[in-house]
Design a protein around this motif. Structure first.
Motif, PDB file in Angstrom:
ATOM      1  N   VAL A  37      56.890 -20.650 -22.862  1.00  0.00           N
ATOM      2  CA  VAL A  37      57.434 -19.919 -21.598  1.00  0.00           C
ATOM      3  C   VAL A  37      58.818 -19.942 -21.589  1.00  0.00           C
ATOM      4  O   VAL A  37      59.514 -20.555 -22.140  1.00  0.00           O
ATOM      5  CB  VAL A  37      56.747 -20.973 -20.606  1.00  0.00           C
ATOM      6  CG1 VAL A  37      57.511 -22.195 -20.571  1.00  0.00           C
ATOM      7  CG2 VAL A  37      56.703 -20.057 -19.285  1.00  0.00           C
ATOM      8  N   ARG A  38      59.386 -18.969 -20.695  1.00  0.00           N
ATOM      9  CA  ARG A  38      60.820 -18.874 -20.401  1.00  0.00           C
ATOM     10  C   ARG A  38      61.247 -19.886 -19.398  1.00  0.00           C
ATOM     11  O   ARG A  38      60.436 -20.523 -18.891  1.00  0.00           O
ATOM     12  CB  ARG A  38      61.171 -17.528 -20.082  1.00  0.00           C
ATOM     13  CG  ARG A  38      60.651 -16.327 -20.926  1.00  0.00           C
ATOM     14  CD  ARG A  38      61.046 -14.946 -20.449  1.00  0.00           C
ATOM     15  NE  ARG A  38      60.833 -14.038 -21.444  1.00  0.00           N
ATOM     16  CZ  ARG A  38      59.641 -13.095 -21.248  1.00  0.00           C
ATOM     17  NH1 ARG A  38      58.906 -13.320 -20.336  1.00  0.00           N
ATOM     18  NH2 ARG A  38      59.504 -11.933 -22.233  1.00  0.00           N
ATOM     19  N   PRO A  39      62.432 -20.107 -19.633  1.00  0.00           N
ATOM     20  CA  PRO A  39      63.002 -21.287 -18.558  1.00  0.00           C
ATOM     21  C   PRO A  39      62.616 -20.668 -17.118  1.00  0.00           C
ATOM     22  O   PRO A  39      62.778 -19.595 -16.943  1.00  0.00           O
ATOM     23  CB  PRO A  39      64.580 -21.119 -18.967  1.00  0.00           C
ATOM     24  CG  PRO A  39      64.724 -20.482 -20.229  1.00  0.00           C
ATOM     25  CD  PRO A  39      63.789 -19.708 -20.669  1.00  0.00           C
ATOM     26  N   ARG A  40      62.287 -21.983 -16.646  1.00  0.00           N
ATOM     27  CA  ARG A  40      61.845 -21.675 -15.118  1.00  0.00           C
ATOM     28  C   ARG A  40      60.490 -20.949 -14.821  1.00  0.00           C
ATOM     29  O   ARG A  40      60.032 -20.695 -14.052  1.00  0.00           O
ATOM     30  CB  ARG A  40      62.891 -21.181 -14.240  1.00  0.00           C
ATOM     31  CG  ARG A  40      63.982 -21.872 -14.006  1.00  0.00           C
ATOM     32  CD  ARG A  40      63.827 -23.102 -13.130  1.00  0.00           C
ATOM     33  NE  ARG A  40      65.131 -24.276 -13.560  1.00  0.00           N
ATOM     34  CZ  ARG A  40      65.203 -25.189 -12.558  1.00  0.00           C
ATOM     35  NH1 ARG A  40      64.403 -25.370 -11.579  1.00  0.00           N
ATOM     36  NH2 ARG A  40      66.390 -25.884 -12.639  1.00  0.00           N
ATOM     37  N   GLY A  41      59.864 -20.712 -16.260  1.00  0.00           N
ATOM     38  CA  GLY A  41      58.599 -20.150 -16.234  1.00  0.00           C
ATOM     39  C   GLY A  41      57.463 -21.239 -15.850  1.00  0.00           C
ATOM     40  O   GLY A  41      57.761 -22.382 -15.570  1.00  0.00           O
ATOM     41  N   GLY A  42      56.429 -20.590 -15.503  1.00  0.00           N
ATOM     42  CA  GLY A  42      55.178 -21.508 -14.844  1.00  0.00           C
ATOM     43  C   GLY A  42      54.110 -22.162 -15.740  1.00  0.00           C
ATOM     44  O   GLY A  42      54.022 -21.422 -16.736  1.00  0.00           O
ATOM     45  N   LEU A  43      53.691 -23.097 -15.335  1.00  0.00           N
ATOM     46  CA  LEU A  43      52.365 -23.768 -16.114  1.00  0.00           C
ATOM     47  C   LEU A  43      51.482 -23.867 -14.840  1.00  0.00           C
ATOM     48  O   LEU A  43      51.836 -24.664 -13.754  1.00  0.00           O
ATOM     49  CB  LEU A  43      52.941 -24.802 -16.688  1.00  0.00           C
ATOM     50  CG  LEU A  43      51.590 -25.739 -17.275  1.00  0.00           C
ATOM     51  CD1 LEU A  43      50.808 -25.006 -18.402  1.00  0.00           C
ATOM     52  CD2 LEU A  43      52.235 -27.057 -17.868  1.00  0.00           C
ATOM     53  N   ALA A  44      50.214 -23.884 -15.024  1.00  0.00           N
ATOM     54  CA  ALA A  44      48.951 -24.219 -14.367  1.00  0.00           C
ATOM     55  C   ALA A  44      48.081 -24.738 -15.052  1.00  0.00           C
ATOM     56  O   ALA A  44      47.556 -23.872 -16.135  1.00  0.00           O
ATOM     57  CB  ALA A  44      48.731 -23.404 -13.304  1.00  0.00           C
ATOM     58  N   VAL A  45      47.440 -25.949 -14.817  1.00  0.00           N
ATOM     59  CA  VAL A  45      46.645 -26.583 -15.606  1.00  0.00           C
ATOM     60  C   VAL A  45      45.293 -26.973 -14.760  1.00  0.00           C
ATOM     61  O   VAL A  45      45.667 -27.494 -13.752  1.00  0.00           O
ATOM     62  CB  VAL A  45      46.986 -27.695 -16.609  1.00  0.00           C
ATOM     63  CG1 VAL A  45      45.823 -28.138 -17.262  1.00  0.00           C
ATOM     64  CG2 VAL A  45      48.510 -27.895 -17.112  1.00  0.00           C
ATOM     65  N   ILE A  46      44.143 -26.638 -14.963  1.00  0.00           N
ATOM     66  CA  ILE A  46      43.119 -27.398 -14.105  1.00  0.00           C
ATOM     67  C   ILE A  46      42.206 -28.233 -15.061  1.00  0.00           C
ATOM     68  O   ILE A  46      41.971 -28.114 -16.368  1.00  0.00           O
ATOM     69  CB  ILE A  46      41.977 -26.183 -13.832  1.00  0.00           C
ATOM     70  CG1 ILE A  46      40.957 -26.918 -12.795  1.00  0.00           C
ATOM     71  CG2 ILE A  46      41.494 -25.421 -14.958  1.00  0.00           C
ATOM     72  CD1 ILE A  46      40.174 -25.569 -11.940  1.00  0.00           C
ATOM     73  N   ALA A  47      41.903 -29.374 -14.579  1.00  0.00           N
ATOM     74  CA  ALA A  47      41.288 -30.587 -15.303  1.00  0.00           C
ATOM     75  C   ALA A  47      40.527 -31.415 -14.260  1.00  0.00           C
ATOM     76  O   ALA A  47      40.500 -31.257 -13.108  1.00  0.00           O
ATOM     77  CB  ALA A  47      42.133 -31.460 -16.184  1.00  0.00           C
ATOM     78  N   ARG A  48      39.993 -32.606 -15.050  1.00  0.00           N
ATOM     79  CA  ARG A  48      39.358 -33.459 -14.298  1.00  0.00           C
ATOM     80  C   ARG A  48      40.297 -34.503 -13.632  1.00  0.00           C
ATOM     81  O   ARG A  48      41.306 -34.673 -14.039  1.00  0.00           O
ATOM     82  CB  ARG A  48      38.478 -34.371 -15.096  1.00  0.00           C
ATOM     83  CG  ARG A  48      37.090 -33.602 -15.387  1.00  0.00           C
ATOM     84  CD  ARG A  48      36.123 -34.412 -15.978  1.00  0.00           C
ATOM     85  NE  ARG A  48      34.467 -33.822 -16.243  1.00  0.00           N
ATOM     86  CZ  ARG A  48      33.740 -34.447 -16.324  1.00  0.00           C
ATOM     87  NH1 ARG A  48      33.596 -35.743 -16.875  1.00  0.00           N
ATOM     88  NH2 ARG A  48      32.580 -33.693 -16.627  1.00  0.00           N
ATOM     89  N   PRO A  49      39.844 -35.022 -12.573  1.00  0.00           N
ATOM     90  CA  PRO A  49      40.944 -36.132 -11.872  1.00  0.00           C
ATOM     91  C   PRO A  49      41.468 -37.326 -12.797  1.00  0.00           C
ATOM     92  O   PRO A  49      42.748 -37.490 -12.622  1.00  0.00           O
ATOM     93  CB  PRO A  49      40.275 -36.875 -10.646  1.00  0.00           C
ATOM     94  CG  PRO A  49      39.151 -35.619 -10.350  1.00  0.00           C
ATOM     95  CD  PRO A  49      38.770 -35.061 -11.608  1.00  0.00           C
ATOM     96  N   GLU A  50      40.465 -37.859 -13.763  1.00  0.00           N
ATOM     97  CA  GLU A  50      40.801 -38.882 -14.567  1.00  0.00           C
ATOM     98  C   GLU A  50      41.753 -38.415 -15.523  1.00  0.00           C
ATOM     99  O   GLU A  50      42.317 -39.351 -16.425  1.00  0.00           O
ATOM    100  CB  GLU A  50      39.677 -39.340 -15.102  1.00  0.00           C
ATOM    101  CG  GLU A  50      38.669 -38.465 -16.213  1.00  0.00           C
ATOM    102  CD  GLU A  50      37.444 -38.052 -15.181  1.00  0.00           C
ATOM    103  OE1 GLU A  50      36.790 -37.705 -15.871  1.00  0.00           O
ATOM    104  OE2 GLU A  50      37.900 -37.454 -14.179  1.00  0.00           O
ATOM    105  N   GLN A  51      42.068 -37.115 -15.891  1.00  0.00           N
ATOM    106  CA  GLN A  51      43.020 -36.617 -16.880  1.00  0.00           C
ATOM    107  C   GLN A  51      44.416 -36.217 -16.351  1.00  0.00           C
ATOM    108  O   GLN A  51      45.336 -35.981 -17.014  1.00  0.00           O
ATOM    109  CB  GLN A  51      42.484 -35.300 -17.351  1.00  0.00           C
ATOM    110  CG  GLN A  51      41.216 -35.717 -18.218  1.00  0.00           C
ATOM    111  CD  GLN A  51      40.309 -34.623 -18.498  1.00  0.00           C
ATOM    112  OE1 GLN A  51      40.314 -33.680 -17.735  1.00  0.00           O
ATOM    113  NE2 GLN A  51      39.301 -34.594 -19.483  1.00  0.00           N
TER     114      GLN A  51
END
Length: 265
Positions: free
Chosen positions: A175-189
């Motif tokens: 990803v480029r500088p200031r680019g975004g990340l989104a992750v979906i997971a379980r709460p314990e993670q």
């Protein structure tokens, strides 16, 4: 959300399902493997509605999350990155489906392992600083929680040690500088995710997903920006159903059908 249609020739046993009220279609395995649903729609909704850059969907499966972003963000482009040859085939079938002709020129499939590093990752097609946003729905079930003899389903669902570190490390590289990340997971993670983004991504926002107002969260979504330094903020939760647990909540329906973003932007 989904309706079955006519099978596509030369594709293993599958269904063809409509998402976003028919604005795009998904060719996905009818047995085995991973079938897309609310997790993919929720992850896609973490991308701002005005996003117009190049997005990578890590672990794309048949392509639900990436196409949901394209459906809501008309100027965006997406690369569906999938390690499994069979699931990459489903993603390719999805892009070639006639109902997705309006999205096809903005999407492509890349059969690659997102955990590769350095030159190997670049040679696989994941060059450094080549994307504006990465979304990921990694396998996040413990082996004892989702035991299955089906190899394709197990690869899609069962988490490996250090998975979030490896996936998020690659996201930070591509990803480029200031680019975004989104992750979906379980709460314990959450701890594993926060450890992996530390020193890489900042301005993190977390949102919990609850099945009902009185029930514990079943999912978390974390969004952050590469190189940002802001602290973690916790946003209002997403509640899938009302107190009765029957009809979907209005906000859930909006997100499920690509009519709203998860973080309100």
């Amino acid at each position: 959300m989904a309706t079955s249609a006519v099978p596509v020739p030369d594709t293993p046993a599958h269904t063809v399902d409509a998402f976003h009220r028919g604005r795009f279609w998904l060719v996905q395995p009818s047995r085995g493997g991973h079938r897309a649903g609310m997790d993919a729609m929720t992850l896609a909704a973490a991308v701002p509605s005005g996003f117009s850059g190049r997005l990578a969907d890590f672990g794309a499966g048949a392509g639900a999350a990436a196409l949901a972003v394209l459906s809501r963000c008309p100027a965006a482009q997406a690369v569906l990155v999938e390690r499994s040859t069979e699931m990459a085939g489903f993603a390719a079938a999805t892009l070639s489906h006639p109902g997705n002709a309006h999205l096809g020129d903005r999407a492509s499939v890349l059969a690659a392992d997102v955990t590769l590093t350095g030159r190997a990752r670049t040679e696989a097609g994941l060059a450094d600083n080549s994307f504006d946003f990465v979304i990921m729905n990694p396998p996040f079930n413990a082996a004892e929680d989702r035991s299955t003899p089906d190899v394709l389903r197990r690869e899609a669902h069962v988490v490996e040690d250090g998975l979030f570190e490896r996936w998020i490390r690659s996201a930070a590289a591509v990803v480029r500088p200031r680019g975004g990340l989104a992750v979906i997971a379980r709460p314990e993670q959450l701890v594993a995710i926060l450890d992996a983004i530390e020193g890489r991504f900042g301005d993190a926002e977390m949102l919990c997903v609850h099945p009902r107002p009185d029930a514990a969260a079943i999912r978390i979504v974390v969004r952050a920006a590469l190189g940002a330094r802001g602290k973690l903020s916790i946003r209002p939760p997403l509640t899938l159903h009302g107190p009765s647990g029957n009809a979907p909540a209005e906000r859930t329906e909006m997100i499920n059908n690509g009519l709203a973003s998860l973080f309100g932007d």
